[in-house]
Scaffold this motif. Sequence first.
Motif, PDB file in Angstrom:
ATOM      1  N   ILE A   9     -32.306 -18.317 -54.097  1.00 29.42           N
ATOM      2  CA  ILE A   9     -32.428 -16.862 -53.971  1.00 29.42           C
ATOM      3  C   ILE A   9     -33.646 -16.510 -53.122  1.00 29.42           C
ATOM      4  N   LYS A  10     -34.759 -17.174 -53.359  1.00 27.08           N
ATOM      5  CA  LYS A  10     -35.980 -16.887 -52.609  1.00 27.08           C
ATOM      6  C   LYS A  10     -35.830 -17.260 -51.133  1.00 27.08           C
ATOM      7  N   ILE A  11     -35.254 -18.415 -50.857  1.00 28.23           N
ATOM      8  CA  ILE A  11     -35.082 -18.862 -49.474  1.00 28.23           C
ATOM      9  C   ILE A  11     -34.104 -17.954 -48.734  1.00 28.23           C
ATOM     10  N   ARG A  12     -32.967 -17.679 -49.389  1.00 30.61           N
ATOM     11  CA  ARG A  12     -31.973 -16.785 -48.761  1.00 30.61           C
ATOM     12  C   ARG A  12     -32.545 -15.371 -48.581  1.00 30.61           C
ATOM     13  N   GLY A  13     -33.332 -14.911 -49.532  1.00 32.43           N
ATOM     14  CA  GLY A  13     -33.969 -13.599 -49.413  1.00 32.43           C
ATOM     15  C   GLY A  13     -34.910 -13.538 -48.222  1.00 32.43           C
ATOM     16  N   ASN A  66     -24.334  -9.314 -49.254  1.00 26.08           N
ATOM     17  CA  ASN A  66     -24.235 -10.605 -48.586  1.00 26.08           C
ATOM     18  C   ASN A  66     -25.168 -11.626 -49.218  1.00 26.08           C
ATOM     19  N   LEU A  67     -26.364 -11.205 -49.577  1.00 29.26           N
ATOM     20  CA  LEU A  67     -27.312 -12.110 -50.238  1.00 29.26           C
ATOM     21  C   LEU A  67     -26.747 -12.599 -51.567  1.00 29.26           C
ATOM     22  N   ARG A  68     -26.179 -11.677 -52.339  1.00 30.97           N
ATOM     23  CA  ARG A  68     -25.586 -12.056 -53.622  1.00 30.97           C
ATOM     24  C   ARG A  68     -24.461 -13.070 -53.421  1.00 30.97           C
ATOM     25  N   SER A  69     -23.620 -12.858 -52.415  1.00 26.22           N
ATOM     26  CA  SER A  69     -22.514 -13.798 -52.185  1.00 26.22           C
ATOM     27  C   SER A  69     -23.040 -15.159 -51.726  1.00 26.22           C
ATOM     28  N   LYS A  70     -24.146 -15.173 -50.984  1.00 27.13           N
ATOM     29  CA  LYS A  70     -24.707 -16.444 -50.498  1.00 27.13           C
ATOM     30  C   LYS A  70     -25.335 -17.285 -51.609  1.00 27.13           C
ATOM     31  N   VAL A  71     -25.668 -16.669 -52.725  1.00 26.03           N
ATOM     32  CA  VAL A  71     -26.275 -17.419 -53.832  1.00 26.03           C
ATOM     33  C   VAL A  71     -25.265 -17.659 -54.960  1.00 26.03           C
ATOM     34  N   PHE A  85     -36.452  -8.016 -53.444  1.00 24.85           N
ATOM     35  CA  PHE A  85     -37.847  -7.704 -53.097  1.00 24.85           C
ATOM     36  C   PHE A  85     -38.333  -8.595 -51.961  1.00 24.85           C
ATOM     37  N   ILE A  86     -38.051  -9.875 -52.025  1.00 24.58           N
ATOM     38  CA  ILE A  86     -38.455 -10.782 -50.947  1.00 24.58           C
ATOM     39  C   ILE A  86     -37.806 -10.346 -49.640  1.00 24.58           C
ATOM     40  N   MET A  87     -36.521 -10.010 -49.701  1.00 24.67           N
ATOM     41  CA  MET A  87     -35.810  -9.577 -48.503  1.00 24.67           C
ATOM     42  C   MET A  87     -36.436  -8.299 -47.938  1.00 24.67           C
ATOM     43  N   PHE A  88     -36.711  -7.314 -48.794  1.00 21.57           N
ATOM     44  CA  PHE A  88     -37.291  -6.059 -48.326  1.00 21.57           C
ATOM     45  C   PHE A  88     -38.714  -6.246 -47.807  1.00 21.57           C
ATOM     46  N   PHE A  89     -39.506  -7.081 -48.487  1.00 20.66           N
ATOM     47  CA  PHE A  89     -40.888  -7.305 -48.058  1.00 20.66           C
ATOM     48  C   PHE A  89     -40.929  -7.982 -46.684  1.00 20.66           C
ATOM     49  N   ILE A  90     -40.135  -9.036 -46.522  1.00 17.41           N
ATOM     50  CA  ILE A  90     -40.094  -9.748 -45.242  1.00 17.41           C
ATOM     51  C   ILE A  90     -39.531  -8.831 -44.155  1.00 17.41           C
ATOM     52  N   SER A  91     -38.543  -8.018 -44.515  1.00 17.06           N
ATOM     53  CA  SER A  91     -37.976  -7.058 -43.576  1.00 17.06           C
ATOM     54  C   SER A  91     -39.039  -6.067 -43.108  1.00 17.06           C
ATOM     55  N   ASN A  92     -39.810  -5.535 -44.037  1.00 24.30           N
ATOM     56  CA  ASN A  92     -40.867  -4.593 -43.711  1.00 24.30           C
ATOM     57  C   ASN A  92     -41.909  -5.240 -42.801  1.00 24.30           C
ATOM     58  N   LEU A  93     -42.266  -6.461 -43.090  1.00 28.66           N
ATOM     59  CA  LEU A  93     -43.216  -7.208 -42.267  1.00 28.66           C
ATOM     60  C   LEU A  93     -42.649  -7.451 -40.865  1.00 28.66           C
ATOM     61  N   THR A  94     -41.372  -7.791 -40.792  1.00 28.69           N
ATOM     62  CA  THR A  94     -40.718  -8.026 -39.503  1.00 28.69           C
ATOM     63  C   THR A  94     -40.679  -6.748 -38.669  1.00 28.69           C
ATOM     64  N   ILE A  95     -40.360  -5.630 -39.300  1.00 29.82           N
ATOM     65  CA  ILE A  95     -40.348  -4.342 -38.597  1.00 29.82           C
ATOM     66  C   ILE A  95     -41.748  -4.022 -38.069  1.00 29.82           C
ATOM     67  N   PHE A  96     -42.755  -4.262 -38.902  1.00 32.92           N
ATOM     68  CA  PHE A  96     -44.133  -4.009 -38.473  1.00 32.92           C
ATOM     69  C   PHE A  96     -44.473  -4.830 -37.243  1.00 32.92           C
ATOM     70  N   ILE A  97     -44.100  -6.091 -37.240  1.00 28.73           N
ATOM     71  CA  ILE A  97     -44.424  -6.959 -36.104  1.00 28.73           C
ATOM     72  C   ILE A  97     -43.615  -6.568 -34.871  1.00 28.73           C
ATOM     73  N   LEU A  98     -42.298  -6.430 -35.028  1.00 29.12           N
ATOM     74  CA  LEU A  98     -41.441  -6.176 -33.869  1.00 29.12           C
ATOM     75  C   LEU A  98     -41.617  -4.774 -33.288  1.00 29.12           C
ATOM     76  N   ARG A  99     -41.557  -3.757 -34.150  1.00 30.26           N
ATOM     77  CA  ARG A  99     -41.596  -2.383 -33.644  1.00 30.26           C
ATOM     78  C   ARG A  99     -43.023  -1.883 -33.454  1.00 30.26           C
ATOM     79  N   ASP A 100     -43.850  -2.025 -34.490  1.00 28.04           N
ATOM     80  CA  ASP A 100     -45.173  -1.412 -34.466  1.00 28.04           C
ATOM     81  C   ASP A 100     -46.189  -2.188 -33.642  1.00 28.04           C
ATOM     82  N   GLN A 101     -46.010  -3.473 -33.511  1.00 28.33           N
ATOM     83  CA  GLN A 101     -46.969  -4.257 -32.741  1.00 28.33           C
ATOM     84  C   GLN A 101     -46.423  -4.607 -31.348  1.00 28.33           C
TER      85      GLN A 101
END
Length: 191
Positions: A9-13, A66-71, A85-101
């Motif tokens: 779950i953590k890795i897929r997230g 999709n995450l639920r089906s993958k696990v 939460f892991i998915m949303f946190f990493i997503s938020n971090l990715t958006i910050f890097i890609l869009r904001d930086q």
Amino acid sequence: MSAQLERTIKIRGLIKGLILGAVLAVVSIIYFYFMVSVASAVAITVGAILFTYIFPIAIAALFCINLRSKVGGYWTMRQAATGIFIMFFISNLTIFILRDQIFANAIEPQMAQKTKTAMVTALNKLKESTAKPEEKKEADAKIQEMEKSFQTGKSVTIGQQIQSLGISIIFLFVLSIIFAAFFKREPAGSV
């Protein structure tokens, strides 16, 4: 088996979070170009609702399914909250890097100024199209408020950034619990 499922779950997230973040960064960049190209307050408002709320929530819901089906198709409330939460946190971090930086600094360094100009232009057109003095005053007040918020945004301190990060993490956690409540699927026979 449960420890292996937790790890999966953590890795897929994490993986889904990277992809979700990239998709949502592209959606927000598309909205930026849409907003800058149209000069209508109504179009900007409708676009803001679509691109800021409806599309991201729908995309996040699809990623949760999709995450639920993958696990394995089943997870408890705690497992769902953890993965989401892991998915949303990493997503938020990715958006910050890609869009904001990357995007805002390297590709479109005048992003904030162009956004401000587009919004002020749209409000001025709205103001000119109305004959009611109270609507003109309301548009002027919105323009002044926008000017003030853009000026405030230019002088953000490190402490304010850390505080914003903390608030974002709390918001993501609460949002993860809400999504987990919708997308949990307990295995048969468990409570």
